[in-house]
Design a protein around this motif. Sequence first.
Motif, PDB file in Angstrom:
ATOM      1  N   TYR A 258       0.842  -1.160   0.083  1.00 53.44           N
ATOM      2  CA  TYR A 258      -0.228   0.005  -0.050  1.00 53.44           C
ATOM      3  C   TYR A 258       0.812   1.206  -0.049  1.00 53.44           C
ATOM      4  CZ  TYR A 258      -3.999   3.192   1.266  1.00 53.44           C
ATOM      5  OH  TYR A 258      -4.727   4.210   1.395  1.00 53.44           O
ATOM      6  N   LYS A 259       0.633   2.026  -1.015  1.00 54.40           N
ATOM      7  CA  LYS A 259       1.289   3.615  -1.203  1.00 54.40           C
ATOM      8  C   LYS A 259       2.783   3.462  -0.831  1.00 54.40           C
ATOM      9  CE  LYS A 259      -2.570   6.596  -0.212  1.00 54.40           C
ATOM     10  NZ  LYS A 259      -3.311   7.520   0.625  1.00 54.40           N
ATOM     11  N   THR A 260       3.353   2.431  -1.640  1.00 55.59           N
ATOM     12  CA  THR A 260       4.902   2.351  -1.713  1.00 55.59           C
ATOM     13  C   THR A 260       5.705   3.304  -2.398  1.00 55.59           C
ATOM     14  OG1 THR A 260       4.864   0.640  -3.062  1.00 55.59           O
ATOM     15  CG2 THR A 260       4.743  -0.091  -0.767  1.00 55.59           C
ATOM     16  N   VAL A 261       6.731   3.866  -2.346  1.00 54.73           N
ATOM     17  CA  VAL A 261       7.287   4.834  -3.230  1.00 54.73           C
ATOM     18  C   VAL A 261       8.187   3.921  -4.087  1.00 54.73           C
ATOM     19  CG1 VAL A 261       9.047   6.587  -3.495  1.00 54.73           C
ATOM     20  CG2 VAL A 261       7.331   6.651  -1.481  1.00 54.73           C
ATOM     21  N   LYS A 262       8.242   4.147  -5.404  1.00 59.05           N
ATOM     22  CA  LYS A 262       9.020   3.314  -6.296  1.00 59.05           C
ATOM     23  C   LYS A 262      10.009   4.201  -7.003  1.00 59.05           C
ATOM     24  CE  LYS A 262       6.317  -0.239  -6.011  1.00 59.05           C
ATOM     25  NZ  LYS A 262       6.788  -1.552  -5.449  1.00 59.05           N
ATOM     26  N   LYS A 263      11.195   3.624  -6.922  1.00 55.27           N
ATOM     27  CA  LYS A 263      12.445   4.401  -7.677  1.00 55.27           C
ATOM     28  C   LYS A 263      13.048   3.259  -8.373  1.00 55.27           C
ATOM     29  CE  LYS A 263      13.315   7.984  -4.298  1.00 55.27           C
ATOM     30  NZ  LYS A 263      14.356   8.564  -3.094  1.00 55.27           N
ATOM     31  N   GLN A 264      13.709   3.565  -9.438  1.00 59.85           N
ATOM     32  CA  GLN A 264      14.473   2.777 -10.410  1.00 59.85           C
ATOM     33  C   GLN A 264      15.461   1.935  -9.546  1.00 59.85           C
ATOM     34  OE1 GLN A 264      16.010   3.944 -14.255  1.00 59.85           O
ATOM     35  NE2 GLN A 264      14.148   5.703 -14.504  1.00 59.85           N
ATOM     36  N   ILE A 265      16.296   2.211  -8.536  1.00 61.73           N
ATOM     37  CA  ILE A 265      17.269   1.478  -8.100  1.00 61.73           C
ATOM     38  C   ILE A 265      16.719   0.351  -7.372  1.00 61.73           C
ATOM     39  CG2 ILE A 265      17.317   2.979  -6.074  1.00 61.73           C
ATOM     40  CD1 ILE A 265      20.366   2.773  -5.862  1.00 61.73           C
ATOM     41  N   ASN A 266      15.591   0.448  -6.825  1.00 62.50           N
ATOM     42  CA  ASN A 266      14.825  -0.602  -6.104  1.00 62.50           C
ATOM     43  C   ASN A 266      13.773  -1.347  -6.661  1.00 62.50           C
ATOM     44  OD1 ASN A 266      12.994   1.057  -5.631  1.00 62.50           O
ATOM     45  ND2 ASN A 266      13.395   1.964  -3.366  1.00 62.50           N
ATOM     46  N   GLU A 267      13.543  -1.128  -8.128  1.00 57.85           N
ATOM     47  CA  GLU A 267      12.409  -1.900  -8.894  1.00 57.85           C
ATOM     48  C   GLU A 267      13.131  -3.244  -9.107  1.00 57.85           C
ATOM     49  OE1 GLU A 267       8.778  -0.939  -9.919  1.00 57.85           O
ATOM     50  OE2 GLU A 267       9.499  -0.900  -7.807  1.00 57.85           O
ATOM     51  N   LEU A 268      12.298  -4.076  -9.356  1.00 59.95           N
ATOM     52  CA  LEU A 268      12.421  -5.452  -9.799  1.00 59.95           C
ATOM     53  C   LEU A 268      12.789  -5.530 -11.227  1.00 59.95           C
ATOM     54  CD1 LEU A 268       9.939  -7.970  -7.688  1.00 59.95           C
ATOM     55  CD2 LEU A 268      12.473  -7.763  -7.516  1.00 59.95           C
ATOM     56  N   PRO A 269      13.693  -6.242 -11.763  1.00 58.24           N
ATOM     57  CA  PRO A 269      13.934  -6.263 -13.289  1.00 58.24           C
ATOM     58  C   PRO A 269      12.715  -7.070 -13.798  1.00 58.24           C
ATOM     59  CG  PRO A 269      15.433  -7.966 -12.120  1.00 58.24           C
ATOM     60  CD  PRO A 269      14.785  -6.944 -11.141  1.00 58.24           C
ATOM     61  N   ASP A 270      12.784  -7.633 -15.032  1.00 59.50           N
ATOM     62  CA  ASP A 270      11.474  -8.487 -15.494  1.00 59.50           C
ATOM     63  C   ASP A 270      11.242  -9.369 -14.733  1.00 59.50           C
ATOM     64  OD1 ASP A 270      10.866  -7.323 -17.867  1.00 59.50           O
ATOM     65  OD2 ASP A 270      12.710  -7.889 -18.994  1.00 59.50           O
ATOM     66  N   HIS A 271       9.837  -9.657 -14.309  1.00 59.50           N
ATOM     67  CA  HIS A 271       9.602 -10.616 -13.465  1.00 59.50           C
ATOM     68  C   HIS A 271       8.181 -11.362 -13.900  1.00 59.50           C
ATOM     69  CE1 HIS A 271       8.035  -7.163 -11.449  1.00 59.50           C
ATOM     70  NE2 HIS A 271       7.284  -7.728 -10.865  1.00 59.50           N
ATOM     71  N   LEU A 272       7.906 -12.126 -13.327  1.00 57.34           N
ATOM     72  CA  LEU A 272       6.609 -12.861 -13.534  1.00 57.34           C
ATOM     73  C   LEU A 272       6.021 -13.801 -12.164  1.00 57.34           C
ATOM     74  CD1 LEU A 272       6.658 -15.704 -16.095  1.00 57.34           C
ATOM     75  CD2 LEU A 272       8.581 -14.832 -15.093  1.00 57.34           C
ATOM     76  N   HIS A 273       4.745 -14.013 -12.105  1.00 58.55           N
ATOM     77  CA  HIS A 273       4.322 -14.781 -11.030  1.00 58.55           C
ATOM     78  C   HIS A 273       2.955 -15.491 -11.309  1.00 58.55           C
ATOM     79  CE1 HIS A 273       2.200 -11.166 -10.175  1.00 58.55           C
ATOM     80  NE2 HIS A 273       3.441 -10.255 -10.136  1.00 58.55           N
ATOM     81  N   ASP A 274       2.491 -16.401 -10.464  1.00 51.36           N
ATOM     82  CA  ASP A 274       1.140 -17.021 -11.149  1.00 51.36           C
ATOM     83  C   ASP A 274       0.212 -16.012 -10.531  1.00 51.36           C
ATOM     84  OD1 ASP A 274       2.383 -19.000 -12.014  1.00 51.36           O
ATOM     85  OD2 ASP A 274       2.416 -20.399 -10.521  1.00 51.36           O
ATOM     86  N   ARG A 275       0.362 -15.253  -9.556  1.00 54.47           N
ATOM     87  CA  ARG A 275      -0.657 -14.347  -8.919  1.00 54.47           C
ATOM     88  C   ARG A 275      -1.310 -13.317 -10.014  1.00 54.47           C
ATOM     89  NH1 ARG A 275       0.261 -13.687  -2.396  1.00 54.47           N
ATOM     90  NH2 ARG A 275       0.503 -15.883  -2.095  1.00 54.47           N
ATOM     91  N   TYR A 276      -2.616 -12.830  -9.771  1.00 52.72           N
ATOM     92  CA  TYR A 276      -2.967 -11.715 -10.605  1.00 52.72           C
ATOM     93  C   TYR A 276      -2.637 -10.562  -9.925  1.00 52.72           C
ATOM     94  CZ  TYR A 276      -5.751 -14.628 -13.800  1.00 52.72           C
ATOM     95  OH  TYR A 276      -6.288 -15.514 -14.786  1.00 52.72           O
ATOM     96  N   GLU A 277      -2.629  -9.308 -10.483  1.00 54.38           N
ATOM     97  CA  GLU A 277      -2.154  -8.171  -9.879  1.00 54.38           C
ATOM     98  C   GLU A 277      -2.818  -6.777 -10.334  1.00 54.38           C
ATOM     99  OE1 GLU A 277       2.232  -5.745  -9.440  1.00 54.38           O
ATOM    100  OE2 GLU A 277       2.074  -7.715 -10.477  1.00 54.38           O
ATOM    101  N   LEU A 278      -3.271  -5.974  -9.496  1.00 52.89           N
ATOM    102  CA  LEU A 278      -3.631  -4.595  -9.853  1.00 52.89           C
ATOM    103  C   LEU A 278      -2.823  -3.695  -9.206  1.00 52.89           C
ATOM    104  CD1 LEU A 278      -7.514  -5.029  -8.855  1.00 52.89           C
ATOM    105  CD2 LEU A 278      -6.585  -5.013 -10.912  1.00 52.89           C
ATOM    106  N   VAL A 279      -2.335  -2.838 -10.050  1.00 55.48           N
ATOM    107  CA  VAL A 279      -1.367  -1.839  -9.508  1.00 55.48           C
ATOM    108  C   VAL A 279      -2.142  -0.447  -9.968  1.00 55.48           C
ATOM    109  CG1 VAL A 279       0.776  -0.603 -10.046  1.00 55.48           C
ATOM    110  CG2 VAL A 279       0.680  -3.116 -10.274  1.00 55.48           C
ATOM    111  N   TYR A 280      -2.387   0.496  -8.758  1.00 57.03           N
ATOM    112  CA  TYR A 280      -2.827   1.861  -8.960  1.00 57.03           C
ATOM    113  C   TYR A 280      -1.733   2.852  -8.619  1.00 57.03           C
ATOM    114  CZ  TYR A 280      -5.401   5.812  -7.862  1.00 57.03           C
ATOM    115  OH  TYR A 280      -5.964   7.294  -7.904  1.00 57.03           O
TER     116      TYR A 280
END
Length: 290
Positions: A20-42
């Motif tokens: 919830y309401k996390t700050v995203k910066k390039q330095i700590n973002e995951l590279p290409d990834h995938l998972h079995d779960r469904y995801e909603l990003v707001y």
Amino acid sequence: MKPIRKPFFGDPLFPFELAYKTVKKQINELPDHLHDRYELVYIHQGKGVFFIDNNWYEKKQGDLFIIPGNTIHHSLPHNEDPIVSSALFFAPPLLAMEPIDDSYHNLLCFDFARKKRAYRIEQPQYLISVTEAALEQIHQELEDKKTGYHEAVKLITCQLLLQINRFIRSVKERNPVGEPGVGPSWMKDVLRNIDEHPERENSLARLAEKANVSAPHFSRVFRQLTTMNVTQYVNAKRIILAKELLVRSDQNIIEISEQCGYETPTHFYRVFKALTGLTPNKYRNNQTNM
């Protein structure tokens, strides 16, 4: 860099998580990834670019991204205006209740996103308000853990999905879905062809020739936009196809490995386990049990 598997550490009996309401910066973002779960990003605020499947999207405040399971994606926030976002992850069986109305089920928006390759919703103000209120309520339920909070979280999420599904249906009836405008057209064609036929021989030289660009330029642009080389991307797409065949068909492992473009089952086993952490048989058994 090959796509990684995003780990989840929550309750295995309630496969649902909210960042919830996390700050995203390039330095700590995951590279290409995938998972079995469904995801909603707001997106609450900030700017950036989202690579999802074979498309690039500009991210801005109020956008909602719908990401089905086993979809390659990564985020590139702007360093000067970092993204603040909320991401909701859940296993589809958790919310895939038997519908009373055959024309509706909770996961329609994910089916639509996968089929149309349209993963972003530019929400009107009323849906922004609905989304923000729902995420806040879910966050509070998960924090407080009052009696029945699991059921409360499911009900709130289903209500949010209902509003999203209704909006998508209304937009679909008014306007055809267009493609995102980020990225060169020849690269979109290449990624679309790989997505439709991952089993084909897709070498760097062959793809660069079809795109009518030099191999070094093709490789540089491909890695810049996908963060992977061609072989890694093709393998990821092949394993996504293999996952679908393992769950939705009765074909044996040898048949599936051939259908996904692998010359030997041994090579298929090795790549599948490297990308999923499981053997094909173990993955099929896990999904069947779920």
